[in-house]
Write a protein that holds these residues in place. Structure first.
Motif, PDB file in Angstrom:
ATOM      1  N   LYS A 141       1.032  -1.156   0.023  1.00 51.13           N
ATOM      2  CA  LYS A 141      -0.036  -0.001   0.056  1.00 51.13           C
ATOM      3  C   LYS A 141       0.886   1.368   0.045  1.00 51.13           C
ATOM      4  O   LYS A 141       0.400   2.084  -0.730  1.00 51.13           O
ATOM      5  CB  LYS A 141      -0.986   0.156   1.158  1.00 51.13           C
ATOM      6  N   MET A 142       1.863   1.173   0.834  1.00 57.25           N
ATOM      7  CA  MET A 142       2.869   2.562   0.725  1.00 57.25           C
ATOM      8  C   MET A 142       3.540   2.482  -0.504  1.00 57.25           C
ATOM      9  O   MET A 142       3.722   3.647  -0.927  1.00 57.25           O
ATOM     10  CB  MET A 142       3.925   2.431   2.003  1.00 57.25           C
ATOM     11  N   THR A 143       3.942   1.566  -1.071  1.00 58.87           N
ATOM     12  CA  THR A 143       4.604   1.772  -2.618  1.00 58.87           C
ATOM     13  C   THR A 143       3.739   2.029  -3.573  1.00 58.87           C
ATOM     14  O   THR A 143       3.934   2.971  -4.260  1.00 58.87           O
ATOM     15  CB  THR A 143       5.119   0.213  -2.858  1.00 58.87           C
ATOM     16  N   LYS A 144       2.407   1.436  -3.447  1.00 56.73           N
ATOM     17  CA  LYS A 144       1.464   2.137  -4.320  1.00 56.73           C
ATOM     18  C   LYS A 144       1.080   3.764  -4.108  1.00 56.73           C
ATOM     19  O   LYS A 144       0.936   4.386  -5.084  1.00 56.73           O
ATOM     20  CB  LYS A 144       0.123   1.318  -4.191  1.00 56.73           C
ATOM     21  N   LEU A 145       1.045   3.986  -2.888  1.00 53.98           N
ATOM     22  CA  LEU A 145       0.783   5.447  -2.304  1.00 53.98           C
ATOM     23  C   LEU A 145       1.858   6.495  -2.975  1.00 53.98           C
ATOM     24  O   LEU A 145       1.832   7.437  -3.534  1.00 53.98           O
ATOM     25  CB  LEU A 145       0.700   5.693  -0.997  1.00 53.98           C
ATOM     26  N   TYR A 146       3.174   5.981  -2.795  1.00 51.59           N
ATOM     27  CA  TYR A 146       4.432   6.837  -3.165  1.00 51.59           C
ATOM     28  C   TYR A 146       4.328   6.680  -4.631  1.00 51.59           C
ATOM     29  O   TYR A 146       4.523   8.040  -5.188  1.00 51.59           O
ATOM     30  CB  TYR A 146       5.736   5.907  -2.794  1.00 51.59           C
ATOM     31  N   PRO A 189       4.293  11.847  -8.066  1.00 53.98           N
ATOM     32  CA  PRO A 189       3.941  12.709  -9.045  1.00 53.98           C
ATOM     33  C   PRO A 189       3.838  14.193  -8.416  1.00 53.98           C
ATOM     34  O   PRO A 189       3.974  15.064  -8.906  1.00 53.98           O
ATOM     35  CB  PRO A 189       2.577  12.143  -9.634  1.00 53.98           C
ATOM     36  N   LYS A 190       3.007  14.175  -6.957  1.00 54.24           N
ATOM     37  CA  LYS A 190       2.926  15.404  -6.384  1.00 54.24           C
ATOM     38  C   LYS A 190       4.161  16.225  -6.029  1.00 54.24           C
ATOM     39  O   LYS A 190       4.530  17.395  -6.329  1.00 54.24           O
ATOM     40  CB  LYS A 190       1.972  15.103  -5.150  1.00 54.24           C
ATOM     41  N   LEU A 191       5.072  15.316  -5.896  1.00 53.72           N
ATOM     42  CA  LEU A 191       6.353  15.986  -5.401  1.00 53.72           C
ATOM     43  C   LEU A 191       7.084  16.488  -6.669  1.00 53.72           C
ATOM     44  O   LEU A 191       7.797  17.563  -6.474  1.00 53.72           O
ATOM     45  CB  LEU A 191       7.312  14.859  -4.667  1.00 53.72           C
ATOM     46  N   LEU A 249      15.459   8.913  -6.011  1.00 55.78           N
ATOM     47  CA  LEU A 249      15.570  10.352  -5.414  1.00 55.78           C
ATOM     48  C   LEU A 249      14.383  10.344  -4.596  1.00 55.78           C
ATOM     49  O   LEU A 249      14.305  10.979  -3.535  1.00 55.78           O
ATOM     50  CB  LEU A 249      15.953  11.308  -6.381  1.00 55.78           C
ATOM     51  N   LEU A 250      13.237  10.389  -5.394  1.00 53.24           N
ATOM     52  CA  LEU A 250      11.985  10.686  -4.744  1.00 53.24           C
ATOM     53  C   LEU A 250      11.812   9.971  -3.560  1.00 53.24           C
ATOM     54  O   LEU A 250      11.216  10.561  -2.545  1.00 53.24           O
ATOM     55  CB  LEU A 250      10.870  10.608  -5.867  1.00 53.24           C
ATOM     56  N   THR A 251      12.209   8.473  -3.533  1.00 54.11           N
ATOM     57  CA  THR A 251      11.784   7.733  -2.491  1.00 54.11           C
ATOM     58  C   THR A 251      12.470   8.288  -1.327  1.00 54.11           C
ATOM     59  O   THR A 251      12.097   8.300  -0.138  1.00 54.11           O
ATOM     60  CB  THR A 251      12.107   6.254  -2.829  1.00 54.11           C
ATOM     61  N   LYS A 252      13.940   8.674  -1.529  1.00 56.09           N
ATOM     62  CA  LYS A 252      14.661   9.092  -0.572  1.00 56.09           C
ATOM     63  C   LYS A 252      14.190  10.545   0.173  1.00 56.09           C
ATOM     64  O   LYS A 252      13.849  10.707   1.517  1.00 56.09           O
ATOM     65  CB  LYS A 252      16.069   9.457  -0.829  1.00 56.09           C
TER      66      LYS A 252
END
Length: 192
Positions: A31-36, A42-44, A168-171
């Motif tokens: 769920k977290m992976t899907k949310l990310y 995309p929002k980031l 990068l975005l995950t970090k």
């Protein structure tokens, strides 16, 4: 029961409770992976593109427009293609329509590249090859042929950039999440 848990987890000391905990953790992780991937990343990127203002090299934006135009044309029906061929104005309109997104894409690439360097986020050629091989095998394709195809189509830089962007975005999201968790814990300590 506990016997099924031992078989599924491959551990003699496993219990049904441990299995339930593992399954819940896996579901939470998915769920977290899907949310990310579907919402937060995309929002980031969108907020980064809006935050920074700088001039873009027109030639690179035009290359991006050309790529987007080719992709759009490949998806068109025959009657749409005929209309484009017969009406130069339609082509100009389509190019203008694609230009805004192309500029955002180029801008995002520059921002991601600069942030990745600043944050020390990188992807080695070896990691990229492993990812390509793994994805090819999971789709039942020949890994070497897949890699050669990407190489011949000059897609390797784009694949590497996509991997850097993802990392990068995950970090950045994890760092932000860690800060908010630490802030909450500190607030709770102060209140007690």
């Amino acid at each position: 029961d506990d016997e099924i848990a031992k078989k599924l987890l491959g551990d003699e000391n496993s219990t049904l409770e441990k299995l339930e905990k593992e399954v819940k953790e896996q579901i939470r992780s998915e769920k977290m992976t899907k949310l990310y991937n579907d919402e937060l990343k995309p929002k980031l990127v969108e907020s980064l593109v809006e935050k920074f203002e700088f001039d873009l090299p027109e030639s690179i934006v035009e290359q991006e427009v050309e790529l987007a135009l080719r992709n759009r044309v490949q998806q068109m029906k025959e009657e749409e293609l005929t209309e484009l061929r017969e009406n130069e104005e339609k082509v100009k309109e389509l190019r203008e329509e694609l230009k805004t997104d192309a500029a955002k894409s180029v801008k995002a690439t520059f921002i991601i590249d600069a942030l990745a360097k600043k944050e020390g986020v990188e992807v080695t050629d070896q990691e990229m090859m492993q990812t390509i091989y793994y994805e090819a095998m999971s789709m039942g394709q020949d890994p070497q042929q897949t890699f050669e195809y990407y190489k011949n189509q000059n897609l390797l830089p784009a694949i590497k950039m996509a991997m850097i962007e993802d990392r990068l975005l995950t970090k950045l999201l994890n760092d932000k999440n860690d800060k908010s968790v630490n802030k909450e814990e500190n607030t709770e300590k102060e209140e007690s």
